[in-house]
Design an enzyme around this catalytic site. Structure first.
Site, PDB file in Angstrom:
ATOM      1  N   HIS A 196       0.839  -1.208   0.000  1.00  0.00           N
ATOM      2  CA  HIS A 196       0.000   0.000   0.000  1.00  0.00           C
ATOM      3  C   HIS A 196       0.875   1.260   0.000  1.00  0.00           C
ATOM      4  CE1 HIS A 196      -2.788  -2.911   2.159  1.00  0.00           C
ATOM      5  NE2 HIS A 196      -3.587  -2.472   1.218  1.00  0.00           N
ATOM      6  N   GLN A 212      -0.789  -3.555  -9.299  1.00  0.00           N
ATOM      7  CA  GLN A 212      -0.827  -4.627 -10.305  1.00  0.00           C
ATOM      8  C   GLN A 212      -1.138  -5.982  -9.646  1.00  0.00           C
ATOM      9  OE1 GLN A 212      -0.620  -4.283 -13.626  1.00  0.00           O
ATOM     10  NE2 GLN A 212      -0.818  -6.503 -13.884  1.00  0.00           N
TER      11      GLN A 212
HETATM   12  P1  AMP Z   1      -6.522  -3.632  -0.615  1.00  0.00           P
HETATM   13  O1  AMP Z   1      -6.336  -2.898   0.679  1.00  0.00           O
HETATM   14  O2  AMP Z   1      -6.081  -5.059  -0.560  1.00  0.00           O
HETATM   15  O3  AMP Z   1      -7.867  -3.411  -1.237  1.00  0.00           O
HETATM   16  O4  AMP Z   1      -5.484  -2.951  -1.616  1.00  0.00           O
HETATM   17  C1  AMP Z   1      -5.505  -1.563  -1.875  1.00  0.00           C
HETATM   18  C2  AMP Z   1      -4.624  -1.268  -3.058  1.00  0.00           C
HETATM   19  O5  AMP Z   1      -3.294  -1.693  -2.786  1.00  0.00           O
HETATM   20  C3  AMP Z   1      -5.074  -2.019  -4.326  1.00  0.00           C
HETATM   21  O6  AMP Z   1      -4.914  -1.163  -5.448  1.00  0.00           O
HETATM   22  C4  AMP Z   1      -4.113  -3.177  -4.378  1.00  0.00           C
HETATM   23  O7  AMP Z   1      -3.890  -3.672  -5.682  1.00  0.00           O
HETATM   24  C5  AMP Z   1      -2.842  -2.535  -3.825  1.00  0.00           C
HETATM   25  N1  AMP Z   1      -1.931  -3.564  -3.309  1.00  0.00           N
HETATM   26  C6  AMP Z   1      -2.208  -4.524  -2.404  1.00  0.00           C
HETATM   27  N2  AMP Z   1      -1.141  -5.319  -2.214  1.00  0.00           N
HETATM   28  C7  AMP Z   1      -0.170  -4.865  -3.048  1.00  0.00           C
HETATM   29  C8  AMP Z   1       1.172  -5.261  -3.332  1.00  0.00           C
HETATM   30  N3  AMP Z   1       1.718  -6.314  -2.736  1.00  0.00           N
HETATM   31  N4  AMP Z   1       1.857  -4.558  -4.255  1.00  0.00           N
HETATM   32  C9  AMP Z   1       1.298  -3.487  -4.878  1.00  0.00           C
HETATM   33  N5  AMP Z   1       0.050  -3.054  -4.643  1.00  0.00           N
HETATM   34  C10 AMP Z   1      -0.676  -3.729  -3.750  1.00  0.00           C
END
Ligand code: AMP
Length: 277
Positions: free
Chosen positions: A34, A145
């Site tokens: 994040h 991604q």
């Molecule tokens: P989430 O909190 O899981 O909904 O994720 C929020 C944002 O962070 C989304 O755009 C995800 O794709 C991104 N995200 C989550 N994990 C990763 C990671 N390991 N690398 C890059 N972006 C991430």
């Protein structure tokens, strides 16, 4: 850093922010994956808004909405260090009042892969992201991604509905052994955490085969399947090699191709992907 819980407060503060405004939507329980989005947004914009909202409408009835990890105090401390301008952390009723009844459906591309495994998932994602875009009015929004299909769905929604912002894709952040960072990794028991590296190993195998000249998608899928099946804690939900834009499954790999997979490690469902080409 201002922390706001209501749409009215967010709108009032948003008016005073220097433009352009970068926006990072999250479900919280933040990790380095994040923070990389936040840093990219900081680098490219005068102001940054982050939202933390575990969106109930993107979870199926048997899924982990109620036990999804939450730690807003820790999240806010992390965001403060990154010098974020505003954190929007609404309640469920603030986003979905009782009379709520409008939905965003993106169509065919949201029905395969994650959409096939999780019916209604992308309707929930598209709806909450459209609402957040309307509330925050960002110039740029940053997505990982890691959730490749989510990115494709959001880009399509923004294009189809003429939303006035740029969607920026940010590469996946991984642990030293290759496991993609995810809030859900906390569910993994120590043995499962070790086994979870098999997703990355399978994706690396696909990359190696492709770079050696293998273009037969089924042959690559089969070798990935064989590798994962050797791991007793792993259960494959899908392995896909698809056109990176349309998400149509490929017989012959034609770059850019999205290799994506969903695998259960014990009871925890993990997803990951790489792009060939
Ligand atoms: P989430 O909190 O899981 O909904 O994720 C929020 C944002 O962070 C989304 O755009 C995800 O794709 C991104 N995200 C989550 N994990 C990763 C990671 N390991 N690398 C890059 N972006 C991430």
């Amino acid at each position: 850093m201002k922390v706001v819980e209501t749409i009215a407060d967010l709108r009032r503060l948003r008016l005073k922010l220097p433009e352009p405004v970068g926006f990072v939507p999250t479900m919280g329980y933040l990790h380095e994956g994040h923070l990389i989005l936040v840093r990219r947004a900081k680098a490219e914009n005068s102001s940054v808004i982050v939202s933390i909202f575990v969106n109930p409408t993107q979870f199926g009835p048997q899924e982990d909405f109620s036990r999804y990890p939450r730690d807003p105090k820790r999240d806010l401390a992390m965001l403060e260090k990154e010098k974020v301008d505003i954190v929007f952390i609404p309640s469920v009723v603030e986003m979905y009042p009782p009379q709520f009844s409008s939905w965003v459906e993106v169509g065919k591309i949201s029905e395969r892969l994650e959409g096939a495994s999780r019916p209604g998932h992308f309707r929930g994602v598209a709806t909450v992201v459209a609402k957040l875009f309307n509330i925050v009015q960002p110039d740029r929004a940053y997505f990982g991604q890691k959730d490749a299909q989510q990115l494709v769905v959001i880009k399509k929604m923004v294009a189809d509905l003429n939303m006035n912002l740029e969607v920026v894709a940010v590469p996946t952040v991984r642990e030293p052994d290759g496991l993609a960072m995810s809030s859900r990794n906390i569910y993994l028991k120590p043995e499962e955490r070790k086994a979870a590296v098999v997703l990355y190993q399978a994706l690396t195998l696909a990359q190696k085969l492709f770079s050696q000249g293998e273009k037969d998608a089924q042959a690559i899928r089969q070798k990935m399947t064989g590798l994962i099946q050797k791991q007793p804690l792993a259960n494959i939900e899908y392995i896909s090699i698809a056109d990176a834009e349309t998400l149509d499954e490929l017989d012959i790999v034609k770059p850019p191709a999205l290799v994506s997979l969903a695998v259960k490690i014990g009871r925890t469902r993990l997803i990951d992907n790489v792009v060939l080409g």
